[in-house]
Design a protein around this motif. Sequence first.
Motif, short mmCIF file in Angstrom:
data_model
loop_
_atom_site.label_atom_id
_atom_site.label_comp_id
_atom_site.label_asym_id
_atom_site.label_seq_id
_atom_site.Cartn_x
_atom_site.Cartn_y
_atom_site.Cartn_z
N TYR A 1 55.29 13.39 -2.39
CA TYR A 1 54.08 12.74 -2.91
C TYR A 1 53.37 11.99 -1.78
N GLU A 2 52.04 12.16 -1.72
CA GLU A 2 51.23 11.35 -0.80
C GLU A 2 50.17 10.64 -1.62
N ASN A 3 50.11 9.32 -1.49
CA ASN A 3 49.17 8.51 -2.26
C ASN A 3 49.22 8.84 -3.76
N GLY A 4 50.40 9.09 -4.25
CA GLY A 4 50.58 9.34 -5.68
C GLY A 4 50.31 10.76 -6.12
N GLU A 5 49.89 11.62 -5.20
CA GLU A 5 49.62 13.02 -5.53
C GLU A 5 50.80 13.89 -5.10
N LEU A 6 51.23 14.77 -6.00
CA LEU A 6 52.26 15.74 -5.65
C LEU A 6 51.65 16.76 -4.69
N VAL A 7 52.14 16.81 -3.45
CA VAL A 7 51.55 17.74 -2.48
C VAL A 7 52.39 19.00 -2.28
N LYS A 8 53.70 18.90 -2.44
CA LYS A 8 54.48 20.14 -2.42
C LYS A 8 55.89 19.95 -2.94
N GLU A 9 56.54 21.09 -3.24
CA GLU A 9 57.93 21.10 -3.65
C GLU A 9 58.71 21.87 -2.61
N VAL A 10 59.85 21.32 -2.17
CA VAL A 10 60.66 21.94 -1.12
C VAL A 10 62.14 21.84 -1.50
N THR A 11 62.99 22.56 -0.75
CA THR A 11 64.42 22.51 -1.04
C THR A 11 65.20 21.74 0.04
N ASP A 12 64.49 21.16 0.97
CA ASP A 12 65.15 20.44 2.08
C ASP A 12 64.14 19.43 2.62
N VAL A 13 64.54 18.16 2.76
CA VAL A 13 63.60 17.16 3.29
C VAL A 13 64.09 16.57 4.61
N SER A 14 64.94 17.32 5.32
CA SER A 14 65.48 16.84 6.60
C SER A 14 64.37 16.44 7.57
N GLU A 15 63.29 17.26 7.60
CA GLU A 15 62.24 17.00 8.59
C GLU A 15 61.66 15.59 8.47
N TYR A 16 61.60 15.07 7.23
CA TYR A 16 61.02 13.73 7.06
C TYR A 16 61.94 12.65 7.63
N PHE A 17 63.25 12.86 7.49
CA PHE A 17 64.20 11.91 8.08
C PHE A 17 64.19 12.02 9.61
N GLU A 18 63.82 13.21 10.14
CA GLU A 18 63.73 13.36 11.60
C GLU A 18 62.44 12.74 12.13
N GLN A 19 61.37 12.81 11.31
CA GLN A 19 60.07 12.29 11.76
C GLN A 19 60.01 10.77 11.75
N ARG A 20 60.73 10.13 10.82
CA ARG A 20 60.60 8.66 10.68
C ARG A 20 61.96 8.05 10.38
N ASP A 21 62.13 6.78 10.75
CA ASP A 21 63.45 6.14 10.62
C ASP A 21 63.44 5.00 9.61
N ASP A 22 62.40 4.97 8.74
CA ASP A 22 62.26 3.81 7.84
C ASP A 22 62.48 4.17 6.37
N LEU A 23 63.11 5.33 6.10
CA LEU A 23 63.24 5.75 4.70
C LEU A 23 64.46 5.12 4.02
N VAL A 24 64.25 4.68 2.77
CA VAL A 24 65.33 4.14 1.94
C VAL A 24 65.46 5.04 0.71
N SER A 25 66.68 5.48 0.43
CA SER A 25 66.91 6.40 -0.70
C SER A 25 67.55 5.65 -1.87
N PHE A 26 66.98 5.85 -3.04
CA PHE A 26 67.50 5.27 -4.28
C PHE A 26 68.11 6.40 -5.11
N VAL A 27 69.40 6.35 -5.32
CA VAL A 27 70.11 7.36 -6.11
C VAL A 27 70.33 6.74 -7.50
N ILE A 28 69.78 7.39 -8.51
CA ILE A 28 69.64 6.79 -9.85
C ILE A 28 70.39 7.62 -10.87
#
Lengths: 279, 279
Positions: free
Chosen positions: B106-133
Amino acid sequence: MQDKLLKPEGVDQDVWERMLAASPVEARKIIRKGEFAAPTSGLCPGYAQANLIILPKEDAFDFLLFAQRNPKSCPLLEVTDVGERMAKICARDCDIATDFPRYRIYENGELVKEVTDVSEYFEQRDDLVSFVIGCSFSFESELIEAGIEMRHNTMGRNVPMYLTGVECVPAGSMSGNMVMSMRPIPYDQIVKAVQISGAIPKVHGAPMHIGDPSVIGVKDIDKPEFGDPVDIYPGEVPVFWACGVTPQSVVMQSRPAFAITHAPGHMLITDTKNVDLKG
Amino acid sequence: MQDKLLKPEGVDQDVWERMLAASPVEARKIIRKGEFAAPTSGLCPGYAQANLIILPKEDAFDFLLFAQRNPKSCPLLEVTDVGERMAKICARDCDIATDFPRYRIYENGELVKEVTDVSEYFEQRDDLVSFVIGCSFSFESELIEAGIEMRHNTMGRNVPMYLTGVECVPAGSMSGNMVMSMRPIPYDQIVKAVQISGAIPKVHGAPMHIGDPSVIGVKDIDKPEFGDPVDIYPGEVPVFWACGVTPQSVVMQSRPAFAITHAPGHMLITDTKNVDLKG
């Protein structure tokens, strides 16, 4: 059924009688006026009492995560919006800056003073977040109902609290050892005490430890780090519960630039009934 | 006792048979390789399944506070340290960036795509916090054990989830309406379903609503906003549970600059047993 509650030292007889008869909102108003600055154990039976830690926004995420990872020590009853000093969930007409009987101010992990009002800090800065944390005092009334004596009440003392050797799960900049409160319980009432307190997880729930204090790193049962020592009679076992003073151990170890806590034993009396915290 | 679980559309028979036989860690490895990108309902019975929301640190405090204020919708099983992609509490050898079958960006509240792997986002930035619910799928195996049919399983569909008119308690920048999952339950099994699910508060606990969908603002029971519709037979009542897709409703309403969630129904299979979430 309520054990006789002894008047804490230094409290006027008139104020004490008004506190004994007060509803939670009335008790908070007596405290807000500065008339009562003593431990609150046993007051307003049936209503949850609460611990406090106030941190600037920059440290609040780490502490909120710490609480999430350490729910036995830090069961959150309410977390305020940034800069907000009025409680909205656990009580009405409740000013977090005035309605605890006594507060402690910490700078870089050092206790710098104890006060009865922290309004000035909310006036000086707008970034404070208040964490209102469940307190074992609030299950004490259920234990008393079940015929279990609270020794610190019957001795007119603050409950003994120990800085144990049990480490909390760290979170970001926040780490520290668990503080536990202790109540001596006769052998034949231990199971009942576990079951009654275990039914209220939001006020620390079941005990962390039963028996030999050295197992949890308590060296001298007669020298609690917080509160007062109490007598343990033959045939009684020390039973330890997670305690909302744990955040003070965290502040002392993690040394955030600024923090406000309640003074141990000097709790907020909320409008929330213990029964509403069950399950 | 387990109802026959129908193979979701698009899944190879061979992969499906391996998923049915897999332990949680084996199932996660099949998912990590990209072999299984379908709903996980009914897989690894007895083990808790989990929802996901990943936010940058700057939005993480508000969301953590939102979760604290809305524990029925957002029961937190684990919150990672900033920048950490490996789970430590709910599972071992568990990569949050690859072990969900499907993710939404999601970007600015809009669903922009669906993927099966989000590794690239963790490689691009170091500020992500994951909430497992916690996820209601994890109490379904107990309901099935008790002889209660899960209609979406027996129809080979994803559970229906509705964006209701029930507002969550807001926190800072985060607000939104509750998403609820629905299961049709025969009249004579409703009380049992309430009691069984109510005993596991960390996976949403007891239902939020039983009966007339319009009471909670659901206009058309045949058109769920997430997942698939299921048949409701005569003598059955729609029963609604708080759902971990609620964070996606929050993202859509609150519009943080960036967020990752799981795709509804496509959950993490944890190593945590449902029985360990009780009480």
